[in-house]
Motif scaffolding. Structure first.
Motif, PDB file in Angstrom:
ATOM      1  N   ILE A   3      -4.857 -14.752 -24.636  1.00 49.73           N
ATOM      2  CA  ILE A   3      -5.134 -13.942 -23.509  1.00 49.73           C
ATOM      3  C   ILE A   3      -4.433 -14.758 -22.443  1.00 49.73           C
ATOM      4  N   THR A   4      -3.668 -13.770 -21.700  1.00 45.66           N
ATOM      5  CA  THR A   4      -2.837 -14.064 -20.467  1.00 45.66           C
ATOM      6  C   THR A   4      -3.527 -13.783 -19.314  1.00 45.66           C
ATOM      7  N   SER A   5      -4.425 -13.071 -19.285  1.00 50.53           N
ATOM      8  CA  SER A   5      -5.545 -12.801 -18.068  1.00 50.53           C
ATOM      9  C   SER A   5      -6.511 -11.980 -18.468  1.00 50.53           C
ATOM     10  N   GLY A   6      -7.723 -12.472 -18.312  1.00 53.54           N
ATOM     11  CA  GLY A   6      -9.109 -11.806 -18.669  1.00 53.54           C
ATOM     12  C   GLY A   6      -9.872 -11.560 -17.493  1.00 53.54           C
ATOM     13  N   TYR A   7     -10.929 -12.285 -17.339  1.00 50.41           N
ATOM     14  CA  TYR A   7     -11.827 -11.883 -15.995  1.00 50.41           C
ATOM     15  C   TYR A   7     -11.019 -12.503 -14.901  1.00 50.41           C
ATOM     16  N   ARG A   8     -10.945 -11.528 -13.792  1.00 48.93           N
ATOM     17  CA  ARG A   8     -10.903 -12.173 -12.510  1.00 48.93           C
ATOM     18  C   ARG A   8     -11.751 -11.893 -11.604  1.00 48.93           C
ATOM     19  N   THR A   9     -11.873 -12.680 -10.777  1.00 46.11           N
ATOM     20  CA  THR A   9     -12.759 -12.617  -9.423  1.00 46.11           C
ATOM     21  C   THR A   9     -12.182 -11.346  -8.697  1.00 46.11           C
ATOM     22  N   PRO A  10     -13.081 -10.780  -8.007  1.00 49.55           N
ATOM     23  CA  PRO A  10     -12.596  -9.775  -6.784  1.00 49.55           C
ATOM     24  C   PRO A  10     -11.471 -10.247  -5.979  1.00 49.55           C
ATOM     25  N   GLU A  11     -11.599 -11.681  -5.581  1.00 46.13           N
ATOM     26  CA  GLU A  11     -10.758 -12.288  -4.676  1.00 46.13           C
ATOM     27  C   GLU A  11      -9.323 -12.354  -5.447  1.00 46.13           C
ATOM     28  N   GLN A  12      -9.128 -12.817  -6.626  1.00 42.47           N
ATOM     29  CA  GLN A  12      -8.006 -12.737  -7.424  1.00 42.47           C
ATOM     30  C   GLN A  12      -7.309 -11.362  -7.499  1.00 42.47           C
ATOM     31  N   GLN A  13      -8.248 -10.401  -7.775  1.00 49.07           N
ATOM     32  CA  GLN A  13      -7.702  -9.086  -7.868  1.00 49.07           C
ATOM     33  C   GLN A  13      -7.173  -8.524  -6.579  1.00 49.07           C
ATOM     34  N   GLU A  14      -8.018  -8.882  -5.437  1.00 50.50           N
ATOM     35  CA  GLU A  14      -7.580  -8.325  -4.168  1.00 50.50           C
ATOM     36  C   GLU A  14      -6.090  -9.014  -3.749  1.00 50.50           C
ATOM     37  N   GLU A  15      -5.833 -10.133  -4.180  1.00 48.28           N
ATOM     38  CA  GLU A  15      -4.459 -10.866  -4.154  1.00 48.28           C
ATOM     39  C   GLU A  15      -3.414 -10.054  -5.047  1.00 48.28           C
ATOM     40  N   LEU A  16      -3.669  -9.664  -6.122  1.00 46.98           N
ATOM     41  CA  LEU A  16      -2.875  -8.839  -6.775  1.00 46.98           C
ATOM     42  C   LEU A  16      -2.592  -7.444  -6.410  1.00 46.98           C
ATOM     43  N   TRP A  17      -3.780  -6.783  -5.724  1.00 43.79           N
ATOM     44  CA  TRP A  17      -3.597  -5.746  -5.263  1.00 43.79           C
ATOM     45  C   TRP A  17      -2.585  -5.536  -4.187  1.00 43.79           C
ATOM     46  N   LEU A  18      -2.758  -6.427  -3.120  1.00 41.01           N
ATOM     47  CA  LEU A  18      -2.001  -6.595  -1.875  1.00 41.01           C
ATOM     48  C   LEU A  18      -0.543  -6.977  -2.200  1.00 41.01           C
ATOM     49  N   ASP A  19      -0.365  -7.862  -3.182  1.00 38.57           N
ATOM     50  CA  ASP A  19       0.908  -7.971  -3.922  1.00 38.57           C
ATOM     51  C   ASP A  19       1.446  -6.783  -4.461  1.00 38.57           C
ATOM     52  N   GLY A  20       0.885  -5.932  -5.112  1.00 33.84           N
ATOM     53  CA  GLY A  20       1.224  -4.668  -5.596  1.00 33.84           C
ATOM     54  C   GLY A  20       1.684  -3.780  -4.489  1.00 33.84           C
ATOM     55  N   LEU A  21       0.806  -3.829  -3.441  1.00 35.30           N
ATOM     56  CA  LEU A  21       1.264  -2.950  -2.113  1.00 35.30           C
ATOM     57  C   LEU A  21       2.321  -3.432  -1.721  1.00 35.30           C
ATOM     58  N   ARG A  22       2.807  -4.812  -1.565  1.00 32.52           N
ATOM     59  CA  ARG A  22       4.080  -5.226  -0.828  1.00 32.52           C
ATOM     60  C   ARG A  22       5.202  -4.709  -1.603  1.00 32.52           C
ATOM     61  N   THR A  23       4.842  -5.011  -3.228  1.00 33.74           N
ATOM     62  CA  THR A  23       5.978  -4.717  -4.213  1.00 33.74           C
ATOM     63  C   THR A  23       6.416  -3.463  -4.199  1.00 33.74           C
ATOM     64  N   TYR A  24       5.451  -2.572  -4.417  1.00 39.07           N
ATOM     65  CA  TYR A  24       5.761  -1.064  -4.601  1.00 39.07           C
ATOM     66  C   TYR A  24       5.916  -0.233  -3.442  1.00 39.07           C
ATOM     67  N   GLY A  25       5.379  -0.707  -2.206  1.00 41.47           N
ATOM     68  CA  GLY A  25       5.295   0.134  -1.113  1.00 41.47           C
ATOM     69  C   GLY A  25       4.230   1.140  -0.676  1.00 41.47           C
ATOM     70  N   SER A  26       3.591   1.472  -1.567  1.00 42.49           N
ATOM     71  CA  SER A  26       2.539   2.514  -1.611  1.00 42.49           C
ATOM     72  C   SER A  26       1.287   2.133  -2.489  1.00 42.49           C
ATOM     73  N   PRO A  27       0.150   2.811  -1.982  1.00 42.92           N
ATOM     74  CA  PRO A  27      -1.020   2.654  -3.030  1.00 42.92           C
ATOM     75  C   PRO A  27      -0.701   3.582  -4.302  1.00 42.92           C
ATOM     76  N   ASP A  28      -0.254   4.691  -3.968  1.00 47.72           N
ATOM     77  CA  ASP A  28      -0.198   5.759  -5.269  1.00 47.72           C
ATOM     78  C   ASP A  28       0.939   4.825  -6.185  1.00 47.72           C
ATOM     79  N   VAL A  29       1.851   4.398  -5.813  1.00 48.43           N
ATOM     80  CA  VAL A  29       3.033   3.733  -6.787  1.00 48.43           C
ATOM     81  C   VAL A  29       2.160   2.356  -7.383  1.00 48.43           C
ATOM     82  N   ALA A  30       1.638   1.733  -6.497  1.00 46.49           N
ATOM     83  CA  ALA A  30       0.884   0.108  -6.859  1.00 46.49           C
ATOM     84  C   ALA A  30       0.032   0.712  -7.712  1.00 46.49           C
ATOM     85  N   ARG A  31      -0.738   1.544  -7.497  1.00 47.58           N
ATOM     86  CA  ARG A  31      -1.959   1.802  -8.819  1.00 47.58           C
ATOM     87  C   ARG A  31      -1.454   2.285 -10.227  1.00 47.58           C
ATOM     88  N   ARG A  32      -0.297   2.301 -10.303  1.00 45.88           N
ATOM     89  CA  ARG A  32       0.381   2.511 -11.776  1.00 45.88           C
ATOM     90  C   ARG A  32       0.383   1.012 -12.226  1.00 45.88           C
TER      91      ARG A  32
END
Length: 174
Positions: free
Chosen positions: A78-107
């Motif tokens: 397992i490289t990633s399993g359970y994540r806290t909401p805070e960890q997932q929020e960090e990943l989500w914000l990074d995705g928004l920065r990386t992909y530029g929009s929520p629609d693309v980040a959600r992929r």
């Protein structure tokens, strides 16, 4: 023999989803060669590394699959399993920065309220060869790859021994 050992019953039985438990038990009894050790011994020795925080059924299914992979000489972890909401929020914000929009980040990443990692219902595995092995064999334990664009993401998505659902294009199709 499977339910004779109190350790297995006490550690896992009560936490498993009702619909999944009979299939896991039936699969373990009907096909003991599907695991590296007898199921009662395998589960009694503990869960695989990385299963902390996962739903008990997913933790058990992955542990059984990982033990079989190891017995076949396949590296699977397992490289990633359970994540806290805070960890997932960090990943989500990074995705928004990386992909530029929520629609693309959600992929590629979901907000905490929608992520199956936050609810303990998903694992990411590696290396790629192990993930390929799990994609071919995981349905023996109910484990299925979920997204075409993520070779690493697996969930407990079927009854053991039955076919996995069709792949979704990406996480935005939840």
């Amino acid at each position: 023999m499977l339910l004779k050992r109190g350790v297995w019953r006490n550690r896992f039985l009560l936490g498993l989803p009702v619909a999944v438990l009979p299939a896991i038990v039936a699969t373990a009894i009907a096909s003991p060669s599907a695991t590296a050790a007898p199921v009662d011994q395998q589960v009694a020795t503990g869960s695989s590394i990385g299963t902390e925080g996962l739903e008990p059924g997913l933790a058990l299914a992955y542990t059984m699959a990982q033990n079989q992979a190891e017995a076949e000489g396949v590296d699977l972890s397992i490289t990633s399993g359970y994540r806290t909401p805070e960890q997932q929020e960090e990943l989500w914000l990074d995705g928004l920065r990386t992909y530029g929009s929520p629609d693309v980040a959600r992929r590629w990443v979901l907000p905490p309220a929608e992520s199956t990692h936050v609810s303990g219902k998903a694992i990411d595995v590696g290396p790629r060869g192990g993930a390929q092995w799990l994609e071919v064999n995981g349905n023996q334990w109910g484990l299925c790859r979920m997204y075409e664009n993520e070779w690493w993401h697996f969930e407990l998505a079927t009854l053991p021994g039955t076919a996995c659902p069709p792949l979704r294009a990406d996480a935005s199709e939840r």
